[in-house]
Write an enzyme that holds these catalytic residues in place. Structure first.
Site, PDB file in Angstrom:
ATOM      1  N   GLU A  52      14.939  23.734   9.778  1.00  0.00           N
ATOM      2  CA  GLU A  52      15.960  24.745  10.037  1.00  0.00           C
ATOM      3  C   GLU A  52      16.711  25.097   8.742  1.00  0.00           C
ATOM      4  OE1 GLU A  52      18.969  23.301  12.726  1.00  0.00           O
ATOM      5  OE2 GLU A  52      19.602  25.332  13.246  1.00  0.00           O
ATOM      6  N   GLU A 108      19.179  22.446  22.701  1.00  0.00           N
ATOM      7  CA  GLU A 108      19.143  23.921  22.691  1.00  0.00           C
ATOM      8  C   GLU A 108      17.817  24.357  23.308  1.00  0.00           C
ATOM      9  OE1 GLU A 108      20.885  26.490  19.795  1.00  0.00           O
ATOM     10  OE2 GLU A 108      21.577  24.771  18.628  1.00  0.00           O
TER      11      GLU A 108
END
Ligand code: BGC
Length: 727
Positions: A610, A346
């Site tokens: 995260e 990402e």
């Protein structure tokens, strides 16, 4: 900007190999100045006579390339001799790498097809007043280089024995000139060298090195080898439950590091890509993997050049580790663009993550220039109708099948400029962003299903909230509730921004009133922690105190556990401490068991995760497909530490700390707490500590007139150092 040089490329398909461009030139007379301006479609490293022209790496950085491509300017006067060779090595970088997309036909699919091109002009001014310009044209040569492969996600393969068979003339092509802009962002540089701390042989028998710190950047290997011997490395953020090397969470990012040695003593480091890692596995090493030693490897932290401005120290070493993790989360994800994570496939400039972390980012570091450039990309990528993508540069735009922007992500268009203005006080930035801010707020009005609320659209919601129904990433707070709350907040911030600029904001003031009224009618009650948080923090609830009390009750009922995700977490402690629940806020902050900010530290975290449960209590992983251990969003808790625990607050009528308010919140749970911020006006610091007699001692240093609030009383003091005591 005015640009005369041509774009050049190799005559052959480069694929993911890095071509080496070269140009020889002579001067013949004394040079007074030599200024090189250049850019490329990829990331480049330029050298004159074999010496790098600058400390910058990964230039020209990442912008919305189809609209804006930065040109760098270097003063290379001292490097010019009589006979010179200018060389440029070009990797795929952000420009031409295959970035992850969720569909075909997005912007990146087009970019990867572009040629490996560069454009440069070197202006030589001679002592006799004459000028000569060395421009890229067909007189330049190109060859293949030792960089046999280089991509952003997939890493780098270098062969030091490679000798190009052919050196050909460069080919001119029609490259972009109208999109060229001067460098706006901070340059990206190597910042710190991190030594390896231990070598492990895992249960699987693999040789693994631990750097003791998760970082983003390069890996350097120093060794003695024979020609053709190979160093092959893999990267990981964590070891699994059994102590084995774990790479599944990198998903599609191959992160290769393969170096074929030449003869003798040598040092090699990657330079056209970067890795996010704490551990490396030695897959192959000259003489066998047992020959590799921790002294052979150095990790190099790479990020945008930003001055560190904020510091927090406390009597609690675990809390100090949290602060360190937040700082490393920022360093790791501020490589030219504020990214979600630096390792898996990402590494995008997710707008939601950026708005969540912006206030903390501007306290920890001077991030003004960094954000100013990114905001220009945001405005450039914003669609005419006002849509703001989930990521900036918006390489995913055409894959957003939902058609509309997500609340809390697109709201970055308003929140981030406001936060940058609040931290540094530059009205110029606000003025530049104002049209984009307004367009965003207007846009919401055009897509909502219900006037004066934001309903009927798709959103990321309270992303990763712990109250998510099983199988969903979205916390259970209502999406229309969150969207409408952010609509109100963005309108309120737009009004403040407009007033700071002297704009007539009457229409938006009316709009804001209508949103609040509609919100109160539509949402008379609050069902989740995050709903309570937004209703209070954005001043939407009719009874703010009662709603904050409801939040406190919910948190206690859950066993002093937060259930919040990306949307609720940044404000939870603020709402508690603003309405008399500071003790509970500290309980959450200092909680060590799952879920909490300190829990990951018990699992060895050196950056922010995260997920609250990236590594679960039984040591297993939350998931393989979306589990980054270096995601700064939850690090936004640092702004509460600066602003409430130490109590250093910027007065909104004097942004950039032109005037300060200090309202410390000591707790018996800590012996002392200290925070400092290097503001545009000088250093402000606030420390509280418990004396032997059990009283609180406050040490305050402030560079400007300051309201100090202690014991329920406020006194206004001029710049200076102060000590107070309180029973
Ligand atoms: C990213 C996030 C981002 C999200 C959008 C993820 O894959 O890593 O941080 O905000 O997608 O919901």
């Amino acid at each position: 900007m005015e640009w005369n040089a041509k774009w050049i490329k190799p005559s052959w398909e480069t694929e993911s190999k890095a071509p080496l461009f070269a140009k020889c030139f002579q001067t013949g007379k004394p040079v007074q100045s030599a200024i090189l301006r250049m850019t490329g479609m990829g990331v480049y490293e330029a050298a004159i006579n074999g010496t790098r022209i600058s400390k910058d790496v990964l230039a020209p950085g990442w912008t919305s390339y189809h609209k804006r491509l930065q040109v760098q300017t270097y003063n290379v006067t001292d490097m010019i001799g009589d006979k010179n060779e200018l060389t440029v090595l070009l990797g795929c970088g952000w420009y031409r790498s295959h970035l992850m997309c969720w569909n075909d036909g997005n912007i990146q699919t087009e970019l990867v097809k572009k040629p490996a091109g560069i454009t440069a002009e070197l202006t030589l001014t001679y002592a006799d007043g004459t000028e000569e310009i060395v421009c890229t044209d067909e007189s330049w040569t190109v060859s293949e280089s030792q960089v046999r492969f280089s991509e952003l996600y997939d890493g780098e393969v270098v062969d030091a024995t490679f000798v190009p068979q052919e050196i050909t003339s460069a080919v001119c092509f029609d490259g972009p000139t109208e999109t060229l802009i001067p460098q706006e962002g901070e340059p990206i540089r190597e910042q710190e060298r991190i030594c390896a701390v231990r070598m492990i042989t895992t249960p699987k028998g693999e040789r693994v090195i631990d750097f003791g710190q998760e970082l983003t950047g390069f890996l350097e290997v120093k060794l003695s080898a024979k020609k053709g011997e190979v160093v092959d490395i893999s990267f990981a953020e964590v070891l699994d439950k059994d102590g084995n090397f774990y790479t599944e969470n990198y998903r599609g990012a191959k992160c290769l590091y393969r170096y074929t040695c030449r003869d003798g003593q040598q040092t090699h480091k990657t330079k056209l890509t970067f890795y996010g890692f704490r551990y490396i596995r030695i897959n192959q090493f000259p003489g066998g993997t047992e020959n590799a030693d921790i002294s052979c490897f150095t990790g190099i932290a790479v990020h945008s050049q930003m001055k560190r401005t904020g510091h927090i120290h406390t009597s609690d070493s675990t809390l100090n580790q949290l602060v360190s993790n937040i700082i490393w989360g920022q360093k790791s994800n501020f490589v030219d663009v504020p990214t979600d994570c630096p390792q898996r496939d990402e590494r995008f400039g997710w707008t939601g993550d950026a708005q969540v972390f912006a206030r903390t980012a501007c306290l920890n570091y001077d991030a003004e220039r960094f954000f100013a450039k990114w905001l220009n990309d945001l405005a450039a990528d914003q669609r005419e109708a006002g849509y703001v993508g989930s990521v900036i540069p918006d390489v995913l735009t055409s894959v957003n099948e939902h058609g509309t922007a997500s609340s809390a992500w697109g709201d970055a268009a308003v929140i981030v400029p406001w936060e940058v203005y609040r931290a540094y006080g530059d009205v110029g930035l606000l003025r530049r962003q104002f049209p984009s801010m307004r367009k965003w707020v207007d846009y919401i009005g055009t897509i909502t299903a219900t006037p004066d609320l934001w309903t009927g659209c798709w959103h990321y919601a309270d992303w990763l909230g712990l109250d998510a129904p099983s199988g969903s990433y979205k916390g259970s707070s209502r999406e229309d509730f969150i969207a409408s709350a952010f609509y109100a907040n963005s309108t309120a911030l737009l009004i403040k921004a407009g007033k700071a600029l002297g704009e007539d904001m009457t229409a938006y003031e009316h709009l804001h009133k209508r949103i609040v009224a509609a919100f109160r009618k539509a949402y008379p009650e609050y069902l989740t922690q995050t709903e309570c948080i937004l209703a209070v923090h954005f001043h939407l609830a009719e009874d703010l105190q009662k709603t904050a009390d409801q939040l406190a009750h919910m948190v206690r009922e859950a066993g002093v556990q937060l259930k919040t995700g990306f949307v609720g977490t940044p404000y939870i402690l603020h709402v508690l401490s603003d309405y008399g629940h500071t003790d509970l806020a500290y309980e959450l902050l200092l909680r060590r068991e799952y879920p909490s900010w300190l829990y990951p530290i018990s699992k060895g975290a050196t950056t922010i995760w995260e997920h609250w449960d990236g590594i679960m209590q039984d040591g297993g992983f939350w998931s393989a497909d979306m589990n980054s251990f270096n995601h700064y969003a939850y690090g936004s808790v640092a702004d509460w530490m600066y602003g409430v625990a130490a109590g250093i607050q910027v007065c909104e009528d004097a942004p950039g700390y032109g005037k300060i308010r200090i309202h410390p919140h000591p707790t018996d749970k800590l012996d002392w707490f200290e925070a400092s911020i290097e503001t545009r006006h000088g250093l402000v610091s606030s420390k509280w500590s418990k004396t032997m007699a059990g009283a609180w001692r406050y040490e305050i240093v402030t560079p400007v007139q300051t309201d100090i609030q202690l014991n329920g009383k406020t006194c206004t003091v001029p710049a200076g150092s102060y000590i107070f005591h309180q029973e």
